[in-house]
Write a protein that holds these residues in place. Sequence first.
Motif, short mmCIF file in Angstrom:
data_model
loop_
_atom_site.label_atom_id
_atom_site.label_comp_id
_atom_site.label_asym_id
_atom_site.label_seq_id
_atom_site.Cartn_x
_atom_site.Cartn_y
_atom_site.Cartn_z
N ALA A 233 37.47 101.69 40.53
CA ALA A 233 37.19 102.48 39.12
C ALA A 233 35.66 102.92 39.37
CB ALA A 233 37.49 101.95 37.96
N ALA A 234 34.90 102.12 39.71
CA ALA A 234 33.54 102.34 39.84
C ALA A 234 33.07 103.29 40.81
CB ALA A 234 32.62 100.96 40.18
N ARG A 235 33.97 103.38 41.95
CA ARG A 235 33.83 104.49 42.88
C ARG A 235 34.19 105.60 42.65
NH1 ARG A 235 36.61 104.62 48.84
NH2 ARG A 235 35.55 106.38 49.51
N LEU A 236 35.22 105.75 41.97
CA LEU A 236 35.79 107.08 41.39
C LEU A 236 34.94 107.78 40.21
CD1 LEU A 236 39.55 106.45 40.98
CD2 LEU A 236 38.50 107.98 42.46
N ILE A 237 34.58 106.93 39.39
CA ILE A 237 33.42 107.23 38.24
C ILE A 237 32.21 107.76 38.95
CG2 ILE A 237 31.93 106.62 36.56
CD1 ILE A 237 34.39 104.70 35.55
N ALA A 238 31.72 107.09 39.94
CA ALA A 238 30.34 107.45 40.50
C ALA A 238 30.75 108.97 41.41
CB ALA A 238 30.01 106.48 41.69
N ALA A 239 31.76 109.04 41.78
CA ALA A 239 32.21 110.30 42.67
C ALA A 239 31.97 111.49 41.48
CB ALA A 239 33.24 110.19 43.36
N PHE A 240 32.66 111.30 40.50
CA PHE A 240 33.02 112.53 39.66
C PHE A 240 31.97 112.72 38.63
CE2 PHE A 240 37.34 111.67 41.16
CZ PHE A 240 37.77 113.09 41.42
N ARG A 241 31.14 111.77 38.33
CA ARG A 241 29.92 111.95 37.62
C ARG A 241 28.71 112.91 38.56
NH1 ARG A 241 28.68 106.19 34.73
NH2 ARG A 241 30.12 106.63 32.87
N SER A 242 28.84 112.72 39.86
CA SER A 242 28.12 113.36 40.61
C SER A 242 27.93 115.03 40.31
CB SER A 242 28.17 113.15 42.18
OG SER A 242 29.41 113.75 42.59
N SER A 243 26.89 115.59 40.64
CA SER A 243 26.89 116.99 40.38
C SER A 243 27.93 117.67 41.21
CB SER A 243 25.59 117.63 40.56
OG SER A 243 25.66 119.27 40.50
N PRO A 244 28.79 118.75 40.45
CA PRO A 244 29.63 119.52 41.50
C PRO A 244 29.09 120.41 42.63
CG PRO A 244 29.49 120.31 39.29
CD PRO A 244 28.81 119.06 39.26
N TYR A 245 27.89 120.51 42.32
CA TYR A 245 27.06 121.31 43.49
C TYR A 245 25.71 120.89 43.52
CZ TYR A 245 24.99 124.20 39.87
OH TYR A 245 24.23 124.67 38.84
N GLU A 246 25.05 121.05 44.67
CA GLU A 246 23.56 120.63 44.92
C GLU A 246 22.86 122.00 45.27
OE1 GLU A 246 21.51 117.36 47.64
OE2 GLU A 246 23.47 117.94 48.14
N ASP A 247 21.68 122.09 44.43
CA ASP A 247 20.77 123.35 44.48
C ASP A 247 19.71 123.12 45.60
OD1 ASP A 247 19.43 125.59 44.03
OD2 ASP A 247 19.36 125.43 41.87
N LEU A 248 19.74 123.88 46.63
CA LEU A 248 18.74 123.63 47.72
C LEU A 248 17.70 124.85 47.48
CD1 LEU A 248 21.09 122.75 50.49
CD2 LEU A 248 20.08 121.31 48.87
N GLY A 249 17.89 125.53 46.30
CA GLY A 249 16.79 126.66 46.31
C GLY A 249 17.63 128.06 46.88
N PHE A 250 17.87 127.88 48.18
CA PHE A 250 18.21 129.13 48.97
C PHE A 250 19.92 128.87 49.23
CE2 PHE A 250 17.62 125.59 52.06
CZ PHE A 250 18.66 125.41 52.73
N ALA A 251 20.44 127.92 48.58
CA ALA A 251 21.96 127.57 48.61
C ALA A 251 22.28 126.68 47.56
CB ALA A 251 22.28 127.24 50.13
N ARG A 252 23.40 126.80 47.06
CA ARG A 252 24.28 125.79 46.23
C ARG A 252 25.41 125.30 46.66
NH1 ARG A 252 22.92 127.81 39.98
NH2 ARG A 252 20.89 128.68 40.44
N VAL A 253 25.27 124.05 47.38
CA VAL A 253 26.45 123.60 48.15
C VAL A 253 27.51 122.90 47.33
CG1 VAL A 253 26.77 121.83 50.19
CG2 VAL A 253 24.78 122.98 49.97
N ASP A 254 28.60 123.49 47.44
CA ASP A 254 29.72 123.13 46.61
C ASP A 254 30.42 121.73 46.96
OD1 ASP A 254 32.17 123.01 45.04
OD2 ASP A 254 32.65 124.91 45.26
N HIS A 255 30.23 120.64 46.38
CA HIS A 255 30.73 119.27 47.05
C HIS A 255 31.94 119.02 46.59
CE1 HIS A 255 26.99 118.24 49.01
NE2 HIS A 255 26.45 118.20 48.14
N HIS A 256 32.35 119.74 45.14
CA HIS A 256 33.54 119.54 44.59
C HIS A 256 34.76 120.63 45.14
CE1 HIS A 256 32.46 116.92 40.83
NE2 HIS A 256 32.08 116.43 41.96
N ARG A 257 34.31 121.20 46.13
CA ARG A 257 35.59 122.18 46.55
C ARG A 257 36.79 121.49 47.29
NH1 ARG A 257 34.80 127.57 47.46
NH2 ARG A 257 32.67 127.39 47.84
N ALA A 258 36.66 120.40 47.61
CA ALA A 258 37.45 119.58 48.38
C ALA A 258 38.71 119.23 47.23
CB ALA A 258 37.22 118.48 49.09
#
Length: 266
Positions: A24-49
């Motif tokens: 449960a802790a692992r699942l909660i940590a994964a889904f609380r993380s931002s769905p994307y990461e803003d690098l300034g020049f790109a927004r990496v979509d980590h929840h696409r999978a």
Amino acid sequence: MTDATIRALLAAVSRGETPSDDAAARLIAAFRSSPYEDLGFARVDHHRAVRQGQPEVVFGLGKSTSQVVEIARRIADRGHALLVTRATPEMGAGVSMNLTDCRYDAVSRTIVRPATDLEAGPGALPAAQPGAKAGPVLVCCAGTSDIPVAEEAAVCAEALGLAAERLYDVGVAGIHRLLDARNRLEAARVLIVVAGMEGALPSVVGGLTAAPVIAVPTSIGYGASFDGLAALLAMLNSCASGIAVMNIDNGFGAAALAARILRPAP
């Protein structure tokens, strides 16, 4: 975190190998993380999978080597598989210097790195053993000049978890070469058919097989081919049924569609 990771985690809980609180802790940590990461020049979509069953894929054309390296590093940090298309040798070298287990292929112009499941928190699982790959997907191309696009399709299909086979230089200028491989056409679950010039090969294959055919026009040809437009229009006007047509030179798009066709039902 991917569907396969979640299923493996729940299976480990059911076998008593992982405490439910840790899972449960692992699942909660994964889904609380931002769905994307803003690098300034790109927004990496980590929840696409999670949404689409496959992680973010990087299109290298038009990006700098440093941008591709940074995007690749952020994808790898989440444990996702890495796939970069239209990559230059410099991009391949740059990513390989920063990440282990990368493979740059000069023909398909791709960078591939397998998933590592580094999202692990408490109760982390070892990387899951790969199961049987869906397919086979048979990648056919009309001429040797079409191989770079065909290889992009084949390498990307393999990176997306499919079993890919190759059948090259079987264009309609010598159709006996194709007919000699009739058994391979009939055995395929999906066919990706790559052709330039007049783009006739998908129509022929579509008339010989029952499996879906994904046609990819290439920009190979003399002046009146208009850099692949003639092949594209020929494929769109095919009289054979069951053919989907990708954009010119878009081997990755064909692989992505094949992966969706062959994805198991939930």
